[in-house]
Design an enzyme around this catalytic site. Structure first.
Site, PDB file in Angstrom:
ATOM      1  N   GLU A  91     -52.284-108.664 -22.088  1.00 32.16           N
ATOM      2  CA  GLU A  91     -53.466-109.417 -21.654  1.00 32.16           C
ATOM      3  C   GLU A  91     -53.203-109.928 -20.250  1.00 32.16           C
ATOM      4  O   GLU A  91     -52.114-110.435 -19.967  1.00 32.16           O
ATOM      5  CB  GLU A  91     -53.744-110.635 -22.550  1.00 32.16           C
ATOM      6  CG  GLU A  91     -54.344-110.326 -23.881  1.00 32.16           C
ATOM      7  CD  GLU A  91     -54.755-111.567 -24.661  1.00 32.16           C
ATOM      8  OE1 GLU A  91     -55.162-112.574 -24.035  1.00 32.16           O
ATOM      9  OE2 GLU A  91     -54.652-111.532 -25.895  1.00 32.16           O
ATOM     10  N   GLU A 111     -50.242-114.310 -29.685  1.00 25.62           N
ATOM     11  CA  GLU A 111     -49.842-115.592 -29.078  1.00 25.62           C
ATOM     12  C   GLU A 111     -49.294-116.562 -30.126  1.00 25.62           C
ATOM     13  O   GLU A 111     -49.796-117.681 -30.305  1.00 25.62           O
ATOM     14  CB  GLU A 111     -51.026-116.215 -28.324  1.00 25.62           C
ATOM     15  CG  GLU A 111     -51.456-115.354 -27.145  1.00 25.62           C
ATOM     16  CD  GLU A 111     -52.514-115.977 -26.243  1.00 25.62           C
ATOM     17  OE1 GLU A 111     -53.239-116.861 -26.725  1.00 25.62           O
ATOM     18  OE2 GLU A 111     -52.607-115.574 -25.084  1.00 25.62           O
TER      19      GLU A 111
HETATM   20  C1  BG6 Z   1     -55.624-115.438 -24.781  1.00 24.37           C
HETATM   21  C2  BG6 Z   1     -56.155-114.972 -26.109  1.00 24.37           C
HETATM   22  O1  BG6 Z   1     -55.166-116.724 -24.939  1.00 24.37           O
HETATM   23  O2  BG6 Z   1     -56.484-115.555 -23.714  1.00 24.37           O
HETATM   24  C3  BG6 Z   1     -57.528-114.338 -26.082  1.00 24.37           C
HETATM   25  O3  BG6 Z   1     -55.259-114.111 -26.760  1.00 24.37           O
HETATM   26  C4  BG6 Z   1     -58.379-115.073 -25.063  1.00 24.37           C
HETATM   27  O4  BG6 Z   1     -58.044-114.362 -27.375  1.00 24.37           O
HETATM   28  C5  BG6 Z   1     -57.747-114.913 -23.696  1.00 24.37           C
HETATM   29  O5  BG6 Z   1     -59.713-114.664 -25.045  1.00 24.37           O
HETATM   30  C6  BG6 Z   1     -58.544-115.511 -22.561  1.00 24.37           C
HETATM   31  O6  BG6 Z   1     -58.869-116.825 -22.846  1.00 24.37           O
HETATM   32  P1  BG6 Z   1     -60.364-117.328 -22.782  1.00 24.37           P
HETATM   33  O7  BG6 Z   1     -60.297-118.684 -23.275  1.00 24.37           O
HETATM   34  O8  BG6 Z   1     -60.755-117.243 -21.348  1.00 24.37           O
HETATM   35  O9  BG6 Z   1     -61.166-116.420 -23.632  1.00 24.37           O
END
Ligand code: BG6
Length: 478
Positions: free
Chosen positions: A377, A176
């Site tokens: 993701e 990111e």
């Molecule tokens: C992304 C990141 O922004 O979202 C991860 O690459 C992160 O590291 C994921 O865990 C989900 O976000 P969160 O805040 O729910 O853990």
């Protein structure tokens, strides 16, 4: 009609600082994440300049993948994964980021993890830097604001490339990277928080520093991509963007323009540089209006041109709207919130759920770059309930993922070249934004709680068997 490739990558994604634990074991140094306490949806986590006593730092134990990797990778293999995205903690290899020689124990750990993956024919997909810069570099250089970090990052990359050259093909440079276009990036990715102790939302934000630091990351990424292409032609190098699809709140021309400018500076800017190999023209105006003058050295723009990536990857959780009406209702989101979309529901953490937005986004990215893509993701952070008989019926998660996979399929029919899908937090892990354990994404439940207690026992949720069926049928059985 097109459908998912036969060799489609199905798996899951994680990050070292959110699941390994063992933060100071076998020579590992502290990373920025190791200096972060836990928080909640309403109380931001804090970053502390020194480790405070009687304070919980969730990354220190996390879910202890460091000592459970065999069990966890076996579970991934049982689910049918043919890819596993994880990151290497820079601080296991170079504890302060500044040593001349890598730490053998750190290298050996990832040898073990990679070998365990390969044993089950799981392809490793490695993020080189995922929100875990050595804290010593924050102290010494104010993180990526210091140009010195470029060379130190190269040293780290050269060490891991050489060590894993025969067993890793797919690499992502910075997780990111576009978080550096937002204030949250100061803590998460840029480490521009020298001497700061306080809530992560309270860091004094200076866009001049942020964009300078981001420039150093672009140069670092391009240098190692070029180095990889020159020395390891078998490697495939990718970027990684947090995609926060932004719609205009209305068709009012002012809202259209606002959404376009948000899309450019938040979502497209970094990949325009990393895929196309040059700073986009629209950034000039933004820099002028915000008095940002990036210091560049001779050769920076050349290397950015030469070190472009082979494939595009991104995270996708939610979408937001942009509006010129200041009275519009706001909603939360990943890295930043936005204006609420009346047509969408949101998760308990206020992230709007928008599966069709994923199809829209995949098409928009492919139209722009025309290179293979991967969703690395995606997922629903939710509170899970363990029933008396030990089952966890996470139908809400299945519903979320199913709808997103349906839209990925539609995008493939639309013509996009999609390589794979690795939902986030395939095993429960620490939340990046809040440091919570209660915000769970996994197919695998881990008995670990917000107060740091728990047996660390692993168990399968209902979504485990569901996703196994999805993988077995290459996305047909949803
Ligand atoms: C992304 C990141 O922004 O979202 C991860 O690459 C992160 O590291 C994921 O865990 C989900 O976000 P969160 O805040 O729910 O853990």
């Amino acid at each position: 009609m097109r459908t998912f490739r036969k060799d489609f990558f199905w798996g899951g994604a994680t990050a070292a600082n959110q699941f390994e634990g063992a933060w100071n074991v076998d020579g590992k140094g502290p990373s920025v994440s190791d200096m972060c306490t836990n928080g909640t949806k309403d109380t931001p986590k804090r970053i502390t300049a020194t480790i405070e006593e009687n304070t919980l730092y969730p990354s220190h134990e996390a879910i202890d993948f460091y000592h459970h990797y065999k069990e966890d990778i076996k579970l991934f293999a049982d689910m049918g994964f043919n890819v596993f995205r994880f990151s290497i903690a820079w601080t296991r290899i170079f504890p302060t980021g500044m040593e001349q020689e890598p730490n053998e124990a750190g290298l050996a750990f990832y040898d073990n993890v990679i070998d365990e993956c390969r044993k089950y024919n799981i392809e490793p997909l490695i993020t080189i830097s995922h929100y875990e810069m050595p804290y010593a570099l924050v102290e010494k250089y104010n993180g990526w604001y210091g140009r010195e970090c470029i060379e130190l990052f190269e040293r780290y990359c050269h060490a891991i490339f050489e060590r894993y050259k025969d067993k890793v093909v797919y690499w992502l440079t910075f997780n990111e990277i576009n978080s550096g276009t937002m204030p949250m990036g100061n803590v998460l990715s840029l480490g521009t928080v020298q001497g700061y102790t306080g809530p992560i939302t309270g860091v004094k934000d200076d866009p001049k520093i942020r964009y300078q630091a981001l420039h150093h990351q672009f140069v670092a990424s391009a240098r190692v991509v070029k180095y990889a292409h020159d020395n390891y032609p078998q490697f495939k190098m990718g970027n990684m963007i947090c995609f926060m699809t932004t719609y205009p709140a209305t068709c009012k021309p002012d809202d259209m323009l606002k959404a376009q400018s948000e899309m450019r500076m938040k979502n497209w800017f970094c990949s325009d540089i990393m895929v196309r190999g040059c700073y986009p023209e629209y950034a000039d105006r933004y820099f002028e209006e915000n008095d940002i003058r990036i210091k560049m050295e001779d050769g920076d723009l050349d290397i950015i041109k030469e070190g472009t990536v082979d494939f595009y990857t991104f995270s996708y959780y939610m979408s937001i709207c942009a509006s010129t009406d200041e009275n519009e209702k706001l909603t939360g989101g990943n890295l930043m919130g936005g204006v609420k979309n009346p047509y969408l529901e949101a998760s308990d953490w206020g992230w709007q759920i928008d599966p069709k937005g994923l199809r829209y986004t995949l098409n928009a990215i492919y139209d722009r770059y025309h290179i293979p893509m991967m969703v690395v993701e995606n997922g629903l952070g939710a509170v899970d309930k363990v029933e008396a008989d030990g089952t966890i019926n996470d139908d809400y998660r299945i519903d979320y993922l199913r709808k997103h996979i349906i839209e990925m399929k539609e995008a493939v029919k639309d013509g996009v070249d999609l390589m794979g899908y690795t939902p986030w937090g395939c095993i429960d892990l620490v939340s990046a934004s809040t440091g919570e354990m209660a915000k769970r994404y996994g197919f695998i439940y881990v008995d670990k709680h917000d107060d740091g207690t728990g047996t660390l026992a692993r168990s399968k949720k209902k979504s485990f068997d569901w996703f196994k069926g999805v993988i077995e049928s290459n996305g047909e059985k949803l």
